[in-house]
Design a protein around this motif. Structure first.
Motif, short mmCIF file in Angstrom:
data_model
loop_
_atom_site.label_atom_id
_atom_site.label_comp_id
_atom_site.label_asym_id
_atom_site.label_seq_id
_atom_site.Cartn_x
_atom_site.Cartn_y
_atom_site.Cartn_z
N TRP A 74 -11.98 0.56 -5.99
CA TRP A 74 -10.68 -0.05 -5.72
C TRP A 74 -9.71 0.20 -6.87
O TRP A 74 -8.51 0.40 -6.65
CB TRP A 74 -10.83 -1.54 -5.47
CG TRP A 74 -9.52 -2.27 -5.40
CD1 TRP A 74 -8.97 -3.08 -6.35
CD2 TRP A 74 -8.57 -2.22 -4.34
NE1 TRP A 74 -7.75 -3.54 -5.94
CE2 TRP A 74 -7.47 -3.03 -4.71
CE3 TRP A 74 -8.54 -1.56 -3.10
CZ2 TRP A 74 -6.37 -3.20 -3.88
CZ3 TRP A 74 -7.43 -1.73 -2.28
CH2 TRP A 74 -6.36 -2.55 -2.68
N LYS A 75 -10.21 0.22 -8.08
CA LYS A 75 -9.36 0.47 -9.25
C LYS A 75 -8.71 1.85 -9.15
O LYS A 75 -7.50 1.99 -9.38
CB LYS A 75 -10.21 0.36 -10.52
CG LYS A 75 -9.43 0.61 -11.81
CD LYS A 75 -10.32 0.40 -13.02
CE LYS A 75 -11.40 1.46 -13.11
NZ LYS A 75 -12.20 1.35 -14.35
N LEU A 77 -8.41 3.63 -6.38
CA LEU A 77 -7.58 3.64 -5.18
C LEU A 77 -6.20 3.06 -5.47
O LEU A 77 -5.17 3.59 -5.01
CB LEU A 77 -8.26 2.83 -4.08
CG LEU A 77 -7.67 2.91 -2.68
CD1 LEU A 77 -7.79 4.32 -2.12
CD2 LEU A 77 -8.34 1.92 -1.75
N TRP A 78 -6.15 1.99 -6.23
CA TRP A 78 -4.86 1.37 -6.56
C TRP A 78 -4.08 2.22 -7.55
O TRP A 78 -2.85 2.32 -7.46
CB TRP A 78 -5.09 -0.03 -7.12
CG TRP A 78 -3.81 -0.74 -7.47
CD1 TRP A 78 -3.30 -0.99 -8.70
CD2 TRP A 78 -2.87 -1.27 -6.53
NE1 TRP A 78 -2.11 -1.64 -8.61
CE2 TRP A 78 -1.81 -1.84 -7.28
CE3 TRP A 78 -2.82 -1.33 -5.13
CZ2 TRP A 78 -0.72 -2.45 -6.67
CZ3 TRP A 78 -1.73 -1.94 -4.54
CH2 TRP A 78 -0.69 -2.49 -5.31
N ARG A 79 -4.79 2.84 -8.47
CA ARG A 79 -4.10 3.67 -9.46
C ARG A 79 -3.35 4.83 -8.81
O ARG A 79 -2.22 5.15 -9.18
CB ARG A 79 -5.12 4.22 -10.47
CG ARG A 79 -4.50 5.08 -11.55
CD ARG A 79 -5.54 5.74 -12.42
NE ARG A 79 -4.93 6.61 -13.42
CZ ARG A 79 -5.59 7.50 -14.14
NH1 ARG A 79 -6.89 7.67 -13.98
NH2 ARG A 79 -4.96 8.25 -15.02
N ARG A 81 -2.38 5.01 -5.62
CA ARG A 81 -1.97 4.50 -4.32
C ARG A 81 -0.79 5.27 -3.73
O ARG A 81 -0.72 5.46 -2.51
CB ARG A 81 -1.62 3.01 -4.42
CG ARG A 81 -0.48 2.70 -5.38
CD ARG A 81 -0.35 1.20 -5.63
NE ARG A 81 0.74 0.88 -6.55
CZ ARG A 81 0.64 0.95 -7.87
NH1 ARG A 81 -0.49 1.37 -8.43
NH2 ARG A 81 1.67 0.63 -8.64
N ARG A 82 0.14 5.72 -4.58
CA ARG A 82 1.32 6.40 -4.05
C ARG A 82 0.96 7.74 -3.42
O ARG A 82 1.35 8.03 -2.30
CB ARG A 82 2.37 6.59 -5.16
CG ARG A 82 3.02 5.29 -5.62
CD ARG A 82 4.21 5.57 -6.50
NE ARG A 82 4.82 4.34 -6.98
CZ ARG A 82 4.54 3.76 -8.14
NH1 ARG A 82 3.65 4.31 -8.96
NH2 ARG A 82 5.15 2.64 -8.50
N SER A 85 -1.37 7.18 -0.30
CA SER A 85 -0.66 6.70 0.88
C SER A 85 0.26 7.77 1.45
O SER A 85 0.40 7.89 2.67
CB SER A 85 0.13 5.44 0.55
OG SER A 85 1.06 5.69 -0.49
N GLY A 149 -9.82 8.45 -1.29
CA GLY A 149 -8.84 7.48 -0.80
C GLY A 149 -8.04 8.00 0.37
O GLY A 149 -7.80 7.28 1.35
N SER A 243 -10.05 -1.79 5.47
CA SER A 243 -9.55 -2.95 4.71
C SER A 243 -10.63 -4.01 4.56
O SER A 243 -10.80 -4.60 3.48
CB SER A 243 -8.31 -3.54 5.39
OG SER A 243 -8.60 -3.93 6.72
N ASN A 250 -15.18 -5.13 -3.00
CA ASN A 250 -14.59 -5.56 -4.26
C ASN A 250 -15.07 -6.93 -4.71
O ASN A 250 -14.90 -7.31 -5.87
CB ASN A 250 -13.06 -5.57 -4.13
CG ASN A 250 -12.36 -5.43 -5.46
OD1 ASN A 250 -12.77 -4.65 -6.31
ND2 ASN A 250 -11.30 -6.20 -5.65
#
Length: 525
Positions: A74-75, A77-79, A81-82, A85, A149, A243, A250
């Motif tokens: 998740w770390k 994936l969030w890093r 994310r732009r 997506s 991702g 999701s 997580n």
């Protein structure tokens, strides 16, 4: 179905054998399995394989997506994310639009709606193929994270395009504001359903008197329930599973004990291994059925192959072009917003990411789910041609890109700006830091017990040795001796169990299980 059961058993054994061969020759197993399935399909007397799309969407897709969601960070994936997506949604729509224009232009009688239908089918790259290939070569962590991702989300966006195009073909019209509302609900509703059911299951794991077996069974039920519930309310089952899986993954250390996590990991690893093997083998076995349908439609094989080659080339070029454009956007955006990496990524990394666009089972399942007839009873236009083009795209991208990607990665030598040290050096440093912290904690909180309890004192000595710069506990010679000792311990326990009839075998098995866990830890030492 039952009369084919022995065939499926033989197929399972063959899949395992082929994967072992693929590992031996350092080739990604999806490539080997698809080619093997293609070859087996021409053997006389082989049962005719007709893939039911519901079998893929209901039986295979939810657990495979769920397992992938549990595996991803998740770390990371969030890093990223732009870019993830953008490629999971914007690039999928761009790819579908490109395929729609080209196919409408080159294929006689192929409308734009059919083009978007084909584009929605072939636009999502396959996660399993890229992941399997990445294991053979060393690539920067950021690249593997972006691919993982993207693959978690692009299936949802491509299936959304597919559904809207299917409605447009069936009704002959496309109402944009209704499509926008439906799209919003599919995304928001899918994520909401996944999080809601995931939250409920998380509380069940935490507060009900479960054990490792019950926790594992609940984890197997979860993706199917999430997917079906989301589809029933008209939202995206794929986004719901992803999701929900990310939420549970997580928080796994908050509601599962170590036994449940270990057993669940082993079960899911074996299940995903077998399912992935079957779906890639079944892709190859499906060719005779697809070719028969193409002949019934009256389209020449040569023309269909040419169409498939053109669409495949377009997919490869558009994906690489999109990643190159992403580099340009990042270079401009970093002047105005905070981006994950302010350094210029160059073109080698984006080219590799663009080349890692193998298509797989989701594309084939979507193509197979096209209805045979329209609501008015007319035959669905160009259904068999779409199926054949999809098969060509899957076969060519898996074989050509799958076989050449390791070579390209090796030739381009992409550096990893996030990890200048080797993996072994980072692991050694982390182990030293953890040992220092553990030693400091026991000395400050359990000073009296450290003096009185020999076992705690032995653990402190072990941490002190591991925290030293020479890191003797990770010495290869030491590991070799320790493995030999564990093997001898196992032999002694087994011999003792045979010699003493009254000795409780359950107790022996518990000791053997501890030795297995200790050996498993040595794999990462």
């Amino acid at each position: 179905m039952l009369h084919n059961f022995p065939f499926f058993l033989i197929l399972a054994i063959g899949i395992v054998f082929l994967i072992m061969i693929a590992r031996k020759v350092n080739v990604a197993y999806p490539v080997v399995l698809v080619l093997a399935g293609l070859g087996v399909s021409f053997i006389p007397g082989i049962p005719k394989m007709t893939l039911d799309p519901e079998l893929i969407f209901i039986i295979f897709l939810p657990p495979l997506l769920y397992e992938a969601a549990w595996s991803i960070s998740w770390k990371e994936l969030w890093r990223w994310r732009r870019i993830i997506s953008s490629f999971a949604f914007v690039v999928v729509f761009f790819t579908a639009f490109s395929v729609a224009l080209i196919s409408n232009y080159i294929i006689p009688g192929f409308s734009l709606a059919l083009g978007f239908l084909l584009g929605g089918i072939v636009s999502p790259p396959d996660a399993v193929s890229a992941g399997a290939i990445m294991k053979f070569v060393k690539v920067p962590k950021r690249m593997s994270s972006i691919l993982e991702g993207e693959s978690l989300l692009n299936d949802a966006s491509s299936l959304i395009v597919f559904r809207f195009a299917l409605v447009a073909v069936a009704t002959g019209q496309f109402i944009w504001y209704k499509a926008a509302l439906n799209f919003s609900w599919m995304v928001i509703g899918g994520i909401g359903v996944g999080l809601l059911i995931g939250f409920v299951f998380m509380k069940m794991h935490k507060y009900l008197p479960t054990d490792a077996n019950i926790d594992t069974v609940l984890s197997l039920v979860t993706p199917y329930l999430i997917y079906i519930a989301a589809e029933e309310v008209g939202s995206s089952g794929v986004l719901a599973v992803v999701s929900g899986g990310l939420l549970l993954s997580n928080n796994r250390h908050k509601f599962m004990n170590s036994t449940s996590r270990l057993r669940g990991f082993n079960v899911w690893e074996s299940l995903a291994f077998l399912m992935n093997g079957f779906v890639f083998m079944l892709i190859g076995l499906e060719l005779p059925e697809i070719r028969t349908g193409l002949e019934n439609e009256g389209v020449s094989l040569n023309s269909a192959i040419v169409y498939g080659l053109i669409v495949t080339g377009l997919l490869i070029v558009s994906r690489i072009f999109s990643f190159m454009c992403a580099v340009g956007v990042t270079l401009v955006a970093r002047n105005y917003i905070e981006v994950a990496d302010r350094n210029s990524p160059g073109i080698r990394g984006p080219f590799i990411l663009g080349w890692a666009g193998m298509r797989g089972v989701v594309s084939l399942a979507a193509a197979l789910s096209i209805p045979i007839t329209l609501e008015n009873g007319e035959v669905f236009p160009h259904r068999n041609l779409i199926l054949f083009i999809t098969f060509v795209v899957i076969l060519l991208t898996l074989v050509t890109q799958g076989l050449t990607l390791p070579w390209i990665i090796g030739k381009l030598h992409v550096p990893d700006p996030d990890h200048t040290a080797t993996k072994e050096e980072e692991e050694k440093l982390l182990n030293q830091q953890l040992s220092k912290y553990s030693l400091s904690y026991v000395q400050s909180h359990y000073a009296d017990e450290l003096k009185r309890q020999p076992i705690i004192k032995q653990m402190a000595i072990k941490w002190e040795a591991a925290a030293s710069e020479d890191d003797a506990l990770l010495n290869p010679e030491c590991l070799k001796v320790y493995r030999a000792i564990l093997a001898e311990q196992r032999k002694w326990l087994l011999d003792k169990n045979k010699q003493e009839v009254l000795l409780d075998e359950d107790m022996i098995r518990q000791h053997l299980h501890r030795i297995d866990l200790e050996e498993e830890k040595l794999r990462y030492a």
